[in-house]
Design an enzyme around this catalytic site. Sequence first.
Site, PDB file in Angstrom:
ATOM      1  N   LYS A 133     -58.241 -20.826 -39.465  1.00 16.04           N
ATOM      2  CA  LYS A 133     -57.523 -21.811 -39.588  1.00 16.04           C
ATOM      3  C   LYS A 133     -57.748 -22.777 -40.473  1.00 16.04           C
ATOM      4  O   LYS A 133     -56.786 -23.325 -40.511  1.00 16.04           O
ATOM      5  CB  LYS A 133     -57.563 -22.910 -38.490  1.00 16.04           C
ATOM      6  CG  LYS A 133     -56.838 -21.119 -36.529  1.00 16.04           C
ATOM      7  CD  LYS A 133     -55.878 -22.043 -36.196  1.00 16.04           C
ATOM      8  CE  LYS A 133     -55.039 -20.931 -35.322  1.00 16.04           C
ATOM      9  NZ  LYS A 133     -56.027 -20.015 -34.961  1.00 16.04           N
ATOM     10  N   SER A 183     -61.682 -12.767 -37.104  1.00 16.28           N
ATOM     11  CA  SER A 183     -60.680 -13.710 -37.478  1.00 16.28           C
ATOM     12  C   SER A 183     -61.633 -14.947 -36.975  1.00 16.28           C
ATOM     13  O   SER A 183     -61.270 -16.607 -37.518  1.00 16.28           O
ATOM     14  CB  SER A 183     -59.475 -14.214 -36.834  1.00 16.28           C
ATOM     15  OG  SER A 183     -59.902 -13.570 -35.440  1.00 16.28           O
TER      16      SER A 183
HETATM   17  C1  LIG Z   1     -55.787 -19.061 -34.192  1.00 21.39           C
HETATM   18  C2  LIG Z   1     -56.545 -18.107 -33.996  1.00 21.39           C
HETATM   19  C3  LIG Z   1     -56.218 -16.717 -34.055  1.00 21.39           C
HETATM   20  C4  LIG Z   1     -54.571 -16.514 -34.026  1.00 21.39           C
HETATM   21  O1  LIG Z   1     -53.643 -16.432 -34.707  1.00 21.39           O
HETATM   22  P1  LIG Z   1     -52.189 -17.045 -34.638  1.00 21.39           P
HETATM   23  O2  LIG Z   1     -52.246 -17.734 -35.570  1.00 21.39           O
HETATM   24  O3  LIG Z   1     -52.145 -18.167 -33.248  1.00 21.39           O
HETATM   25  O4  LIG Z   1     -51.444 -15.524 -34.582  1.00 21.39           O
HETATM   26  C5  LIG Z   1     -56.697 -15.114 -33.922  1.00 21.39           C
HETATM   27  N1  LIG Z   1     -58.135 -15.295 -34.163  1.00 21.39           N
HETATM   28  C6  LIG Z   1     -58.662 -16.409 -33.788  1.00 21.39           C
HETATM   29  C7  LIG Z   1     -60.293 -16.301 -34.070  1.00 21.39           C
HETATM   30  C8  LIG Z   1     -57.550 -18.126 -34.174  1.00 21.39           C
HETATM   31  O5  LIG Z   1     -58.240 -18.978 -33.573  1.00 21.39           O
END
Ligand SMILES: *Cc1c(COP(=O)(O)O)cnc(C)c1O
Length: 329
Positions: free
Chosen positions: A52, A304
Amino acid sequence: MTVELKHIRAARERIAGKVERTATVLSQSLSDRTGGPVYLKLEHHQTTGAFKLRGASNAIAALSADEKSRGVVAASTGNHGRALAHAAKLEGIRAVICMSKLVSENKLDAIRRLGADVRIVGNSQDDAQQEVDRLVAEEGLVMLPPFDHPDIIAGQGTLGLEIMEQVPDAAAVLVPLSGGGLAAGVAAAIKGVSPNTKVIGISMARGAAMKASLDAGRPVQVEELPTLADSLGGGIGLDNQLTFAMCRDLLDDVVLLAEDEIAAGIRHAYGQEREIVEGAGAVGIGALLAGKPSTNGPTVLILSGRNIDMALHRRIVCGEAATATERVA
Ligand SMILES: *Cc1c(COP(=O)(O)O)cnc(C)c1O
């Protein structure tokens, strides 16, 4: 309006030096299981522990001097708030982060430590959003939402550019999917560079708002439920401007996972890959282990984020917890 490759390339220039270029590594254990090479994009090693920071850094860098002087505000289940707080601090601007009571303590503390003003409101992302709207109207703060914003999407898309440089022959990329900022940006980047590479969204079955919306053909509301993939919680917004249409047009498929499949992903990441990932970051591994979807050729999984409560993580890797509610047992 949509986000295209040129916007993502511009974002990359803007955030260079402010975010890490994370590594992509071969997973021997998952390659052995699936028969094709499987790569892990180690984005949980990103500064603040999740991708993010890419979107937040790009959106803040794109603000005018007047907007910077007013400060930024967002609703966040944690990682966007943390990223925004970090990026705002670097720029020396004010950040107010609104979140629901479902957010875990460790995420909340991390944001407070970054100097942001944290407000806890209601039981859902939508309740938190109402407080954001009030602050925009009454105090003139600039809203930077977690996903449905062109500069946020373009920033997240820089991850897709890196993947295509690191694995140019990728046949499929598995992307954790909630509001769709990550999936939309990554898919726009990847389809822009390599139209035949498949991009597949992965959500938890408990409260999969984007999947329900894609099935309905329009943004719909779903009940927000506790899940191990807590960063994937929340709706997509009934007046969604960008990510719904982009996910509809660019994603090849969306796969849903049960809670025990997410737990298996976390456990595998730790036991086989020596990586600590949160539930949302483990859904790609969980999907491959569950045999959904079946992939053909080089496959890249985006890990992520890593911002999981470590007591919960311990219980999961010890096989004691397989659902989010077991954390209070
Ligand atoms: C926010 C987030 C997501 C999903 O992202 P979106 O853009 O809302 O689809 C996936 N993994 C993690 C760790 C996140 O913080």
